[in-house]
Motif scaffolding. Structure first.
Motif, PDB file in Angstrom:
ATOM      1  N   VAL A 236      -4.801  15.412  -9.269  1.00 15.84           N
ATOM      2  CA  VAL A 236      -3.864  16.153 -10.117  1.00 15.84           C
ATOM      3  C   VAL A 236      -3.114  17.199  -9.294  1.00 15.84           C
ATOM      4  N   ASP A 237      -3.835  17.890  -8.415  1.00 20.75           N
ATOM      5  CA  ASP A 237      -3.190  18.902  -7.565  1.00 20.75           C
ATOM      6  C   ASP A 237      -2.113  18.301  -6.671  1.00 20.75           C
ATOM      7  N   ASN A 238      -2.281  17.028  -6.322  1.00 21.39           N
ATOM      8  CA  ASN A 238      -1.339  16.354  -5.414  1.00 21.39           C
ATOM      9  C   ASN A 238      -0.684  15.157  -6.108  1.00 21.39           C
ATOM     10  N   ARG A 239      -0.381  15.327  -7.382  1.00 17.97           N
ATOM     11  CA  ARG A 239       0.003  14.200  -8.236  1.00 17.97           C
ATOM     12  C   ARG A 239       1.320  13.553  -7.828  1.00 17.97           C
ATOM     13  N   TRP A 240       2.279  14.311  -7.310  1.00 13.94           N
ATOM     14  CA  TRP A 240       3.550  13.688  -6.966  1.00 13.94           C
ATOM     15  C   TRP A 240       3.419  12.771  -5.760  1.00 13.94           C
ATOM     16  N   ALA A 241       2.681  13.225  -4.753  1.00  9.62           N
ATOM     17  CA  ALA A 241       2.490  12.372  -3.572  1.00  9.62           C
ATOM     18  C   ALA A 241       1.733  11.105  -3.939  1.00  9.62           C
ATOM     19  N   PHE A 242       0.605  11.269  -4.666  1.00 10.11           N
ATOM     20  CA  PHE A 242      -0.203  10.105  -5.022  1.00 10.11           C
ATOM     21  C   PHE A 242       0.490   9.242  -6.067  1.00 10.11           C
ATOM     22  N   GLY A 243       1.114   9.882  -7.066  1.00 10.95           N
ATOM     23  CA  GLY A 243       1.731   9.118  -8.141  1.00 10.95           C
ATOM     24  C   GLY A 243       2.861   8.219  -7.661  1.00 10.95           C
ATOM     25  N   LEU A 244       3.749   8.788  -6.858  1.00 11.25           N
ATOM     26  CA  LEU A 244       4.884   8.001  -6.385  1.00 11.25           C
ATOM     27  C   LEU A 244       4.464   6.948  -5.365  1.00 11.25           C
ATOM     28  N   LEU A 245       3.619   7.347  -4.409  1.00  7.43           N
ATOM     29  CA  LEU A 245       3.220   6.393  -3.371  1.00  7.43           C
ATOM     30  C   LEU A 245       2.314   5.304  -3.928  1.00  7.43           C
ATOM     31  N   LEU A 246       1.282   5.702  -4.664  1.00 10.29           N
ATOM     32  CA  LEU A 246       0.374   4.707  -5.223  1.00 10.29           C
ATOM     33  C   LEU A 246       1.063   3.861  -6.293  1.00 10.29           C
ATOM     34  N   GLY A 247       1.937   4.492  -7.075  1.00 10.50           N
ATOM     35  CA  GLY A 247       2.685   3.719  -8.073  1.00 10.50           C
ATOM     36  C   GLY A 247       3.562   2.664  -7.428  1.00 10.50           C
ATOM     37  N   GLY A 248       4.255   3.055  -6.349  1.00 12.99           N
ATOM     38  CA  GLY A 248       5.104   2.092  -5.649  1.00 12.99           C
ATOM     39  C   GLY A 248       4.306   0.965  -5.043  1.00 12.99           C
ATOM     40  N   LEU A 249       3.175   1.306  -4.411  1.00 16.98           N
ATOM     41  CA  LEU A 249       2.335   0.277  -3.802  1.00 16.98           C
ATOM     42  C   LEU A 249       1.744  -0.657  -4.856  1.00 16.98           C
ATOM     43  N   THR A 250       1.412  -0.120  -6.016  1.00 15.13           N
ATOM     44  CA  THR A 250       0.861  -0.956  -7.083  1.00 15.13           C
ATOM     45  C   THR A 250       1.886  -1.965  -7.587  1.00 15.13           C
ATOM     46  N   LEU A 251       3.131  -1.543  -7.687  1.00 20.58           N
ATOM     47  CA  LEU A 251       4.177  -2.474  -8.097  1.00 20.58           C
ATOM     48  C   LEU A 251       4.323  -3.617  -7.091  1.00 20.58           C
ATOM     49  N   THR A 252       4.174  -3.304  -5.797  1.00 23.38           N
ATOM     50  CA  THR A 252       4.253  -4.392  -4.807  1.00 23.38           C
ATOM     51  C   THR A 252       3.134  -5.404  -5.025  1.00 23.38           C
ATOM     52  N   GLN A 253       1.973  -4.923  -5.476  1.00 19.80           N
ATOM     53  CA  GLN A 253       0.853  -5.826  -5.695  1.00 19.80           C
ATOM     54  C   GLN A 253       1.072  -6.730  -6.900  1.00 19.80           C
ATOM     55  N   ILE A 254       1.707  -6.198  -7.943  1.00 20.89           N
ATOM     56  CA  ILE A 254       2.042  -7.042  -9.090  1.00 20.89           C
ATOM     57  C   ILE A 254       2.933  -8.200  -8.639  1.00 20.89           C
ATOM     58  N   VAL A 255       3.949  -7.852  -7.848  1.00 17.04           N
ATOM     59  CA  VAL A 255       4.877  -8.868  -7.361  1.00 17.04           C
ATOM     60  C   VAL A 255       4.172  -9.841  -6.420  1.00 17.04           C
ATOM     61  N   ASP A 256       3.373  -9.300  -5.491  1.00 17.58           N
ATOM     62  CA  ASP A 256       2.782 -10.149  -4.452  1.00 17.58           C
ATOM     63  C   ASP A 256       1.721 -11.089  -5.005  1.00 17.58           C
ATOM     64  N   TYR A 257       0.884 -10.586  -5.913  1.00 20.74           N
ATOM     65  CA  TYR A 257      -0.112 -11.475  -6.516  1.00 20.74           C
ATOM     66  C   TYR A 257       0.568 -12.571  -7.330  1.00 20.74           C
ATOM     67  N   GLY A 258       1.633 -12.226  -8.036  1.00 22.97           N
ATOM     68  CA  GLY A 258       2.346 -13.238  -8.799  1.00 22.97           C
ATOM     69  C   GLY A 258       2.961 -14.290  -7.900  1.00 22.97           C
ATOM     70  N   ALA A 259       3.606 -13.834  -6.817  1.00 20.91           N
ATOM     71  CA  ALA A 259       4.252 -14.774  -5.904  1.00 20.91           C
ATOM     72  C   ALA A 259       3.229 -15.651  -5.190  1.00 20.91           C
ATOM     73  N   ASN A 260       2.178 -15.034  -4.646  1.00 20.62           N
ATOM     74  CA  ASN A 260       1.190 -15.809  -3.892  1.00 20.62           C
ATOM     75  C   ASN A 260       0.390 -16.759  -4.780  1.00 20.62           C
ATOM     76  N   SER A 261       0.194 -16.389  -6.039  1.00 24.09           N
ATOM     77  CA  SER A 261      -0.572 -17.250  -6.938  1.00 24.09           C
ATOM     78  C   SER A 261       0.190 -18.513  -7.316  1.00 24.09           C
ATOM     79  N   TRP A 262       1.524 -18.425  -7.397  1.00 20.78           N
ATOM     80  CA  TRP A 262       2.292 -19.544  -7.937  1.00 20.78           C
ATOM     81  C   TRP A 262       3.211 -20.225  -6.937  1.00 20.78           C
ATOM     82  N   THR A 263       3.335 -19.681  -5.719  1.00 15.66           N
ATOM     83  CA  THR A 263       4.126 -20.381  -4.708  1.00 15.66           C
ATOM     84  C   THR A 263       3.514 -21.743  -4.344  1.00 15.66           C
ATOM     85  N   PRO A 264       2.177 -21.887  -4.261  1.00 11.57           N
ATOM     86  CA  PRO A 264       1.643 -23.243  -4.049  1.00 11.57           C
ATOM     87  C   PRO A 264       2.101 -24.233  -5.116  1.00 11.57           C
TER      88      PRO A 264
END
Length: 446
Positions: A236-264
């Motif tokens: 909470v004390d460092n919420r902007w750094a963690f929120g923006l960075l972790l939020g952005g990285l999490t979105l990449t995982q949504i995309v990457d898991y979807g792509a890697n799961s269905w590209t085969p």
């Protein structure tokens, strides 16, 4: 909250040979972990046929069955890693997920397969919090980008191994040298693949047992007993750094898991690839190009940080993800050549972002909070990335386009806007990341 450091061993702490040996073994553990996690992507057709299930039901096996329990199990695993021995936690996790992978091969119904995938999730939840808690104790800051990249490279290579080795094993058990053994035992080839991967865990456990637990190099000051409340207040004390960075990285995982799961499935349905051809093509890309991407990203971030760029890790991650956005058009390319070229570029760039992104998060927390922070990150990656990514693509294919041949279009239309939003969030995190790093440096020197 302040930081206290042990006596300085010299002007610049360096990693010894034991540290590099340990990270290589941990990378091998990541390879097997991700192979066991993602192998079902290549086994969609035989599982779908034998159990008479839909793409959406398959996506639950790929995502929800694993993701829900993995996400929640990670928090107690991370807390254990912050308070107790981490090597033994890794050993227990390997044993459980390998047994569960073998049980997947023995499942006689969709429910049993779903339950076994849940057990795979519990076992694999131990690996990342324990390893990433140990990395900063094994490596100094200017080597952590490379060290984390090697470990993440194992995950990326595991995704490739799931398709490459899976395709080879299917051929071996279907038509090759072991086909007679599988037939005489009455075991379908896809089941034999899962049983073989389960046995591989025994060898991996013996290797991990040779690693010694490192001494923690950085700790919270005073009599603070790290727990979930300590972590909550810190985040909470460092919420902007963690929120923006972790939020952005999490979105990449949504995309990457979807792509890697269905590209085969894209290659097999639209471009008429066999499972073996699919495994060879995608496996080679993920093992070679994407594995290289994690190392390149780590080396580049460490190079820039050693020259005074304090935001090097998140900056490299944001740049790589930004460049990856147009590469998601691979799903709608008319020819297989362009499809594979764009997928190769996408895999390389996302691998850069994944490795340095995780290293960036580690640099924001002290030793006693790293395991739980990694668990929070794994929770976000898994609950949203693995939990939503494959199903988002599958639901779009089943219910929006209502055409199995539209799976590539589903990958592109769901992935491009989410990846663009991810890049924006990571760019916005840079000044907040710099502020947190500066506060930690000042606290460590008081």
């Amino acid at each position: 909250m302040s930081l206290s450091s042990p006596p300085d061993p010299g002007p610049k702490r360096e990693a010894d040979a034991r540290a590099w040996y340990a990270i290589v073994i941990f990378a091998l553990a990541a390879v097997l972990s991700y192979t066991d996690r993602l192998i079902l992507n290549l086994l969609v057709a035989p599982i779908r046929s034998e159990m008479a299930i839909t793409d959406t039901q398959v996506s639950f096996l790929q995502g929800a069955a694993f993701a829900i329990i993995y996400a929640f199990a990670g928090l107690p695993m991370g807390r254990h890693a912050d308070r107790h021995g981490r090597r033994n936690l890794i050993l227990a996790g390997i044993g459980l997920w390998s047994l569960a992978t073998a049980l997947c091969g023995l499942a006689q119904s969709y429910g049993q397969l779903f339950g076994a995938r849940i057990l795979v999730g519990i076992g694999e939840a131990a690996l990342a919090p324990a390893v990433l808690s140990m990395v900063p104790d094994l490596f100094p800051p200017h080597r952590r980008g490379t060290a984390v990249a090697i470990f993440i490279g194992g995950m990326v290579m595991g995704a490739g191994m799931a398709t490459l080795v899976g395709g080879i094993l299917i051929d071996v058990f279907s038509l090759g040298a072991l086909s007679g053994l599988a037939q005489s035992a009455g075991v379908a080839p896809w089941r034999a693949v899962l049983l073989t991967l389960g046995l591989a865990g025994v060898v991996l456990a013996l290797l991990v047992a040779t690693i010694r637990e490192p001494v923690r190099q950085e700790s919270l000051g005073g009599d603070v007993k790290p727990g979930l409340d300590t972590l909550r207040r810190y985040l909470v004390d460092n919420r902007w750094a963690f929120g923006l960075l972790l939020g952005g990285l999490t979105l990449t995982q949504i995309v990457d898991y979807g792509a890697n799961s269905w590209t085969p499935s894209l290659l097999m349905r639209v471009h008429d690839f066999t499972p073996s051809e699919t495994g060879t093509a995608l496996g080679s890309i993920l093992i070679g190009v994407a594995g290289l991407g994690t190392i390149v990203g780590g080396l580049l971030a460490d190079f820039l940080e050693a020259r005074g760029h304090s935001t090097a890790k998140p900056m490299v991650a944001a740049a790589a993800v930004s460049l990856g956005v147009p590469c998601l058009l691979f799903g709608v390319m008319p020819g297989v050549g362009l499809t594979l070229v764009l997928f190769t570029a996408y895999a390389f760039l996302l691998a850069i972002g994944a490795g340095v992104g995780i290293a960036a998060i580690l640099d924001l927390v002290p030793s006693e909070l790293r395991g739980m922070t990694t668990a929070v990150q794994a929770f976000a990656y898994t609950a949203f990335g693995l939990g939503l990514g494959p199903t988002l693509v599958a639901v779009t294919t089943d219910h929006v386009f209502a055409d199995p041949l539209a799976v590539g279009l589903s990958i592109s239309v769901t992935g491009i806007p989410l990846l663009a939003l991810s890049a924006l969030a990571m760019w916005r995190s840079l000044p907040h990341y710099r502020d947190v790093r500066q506060r930690l440096a000042r606290a460590a020197n008081t």
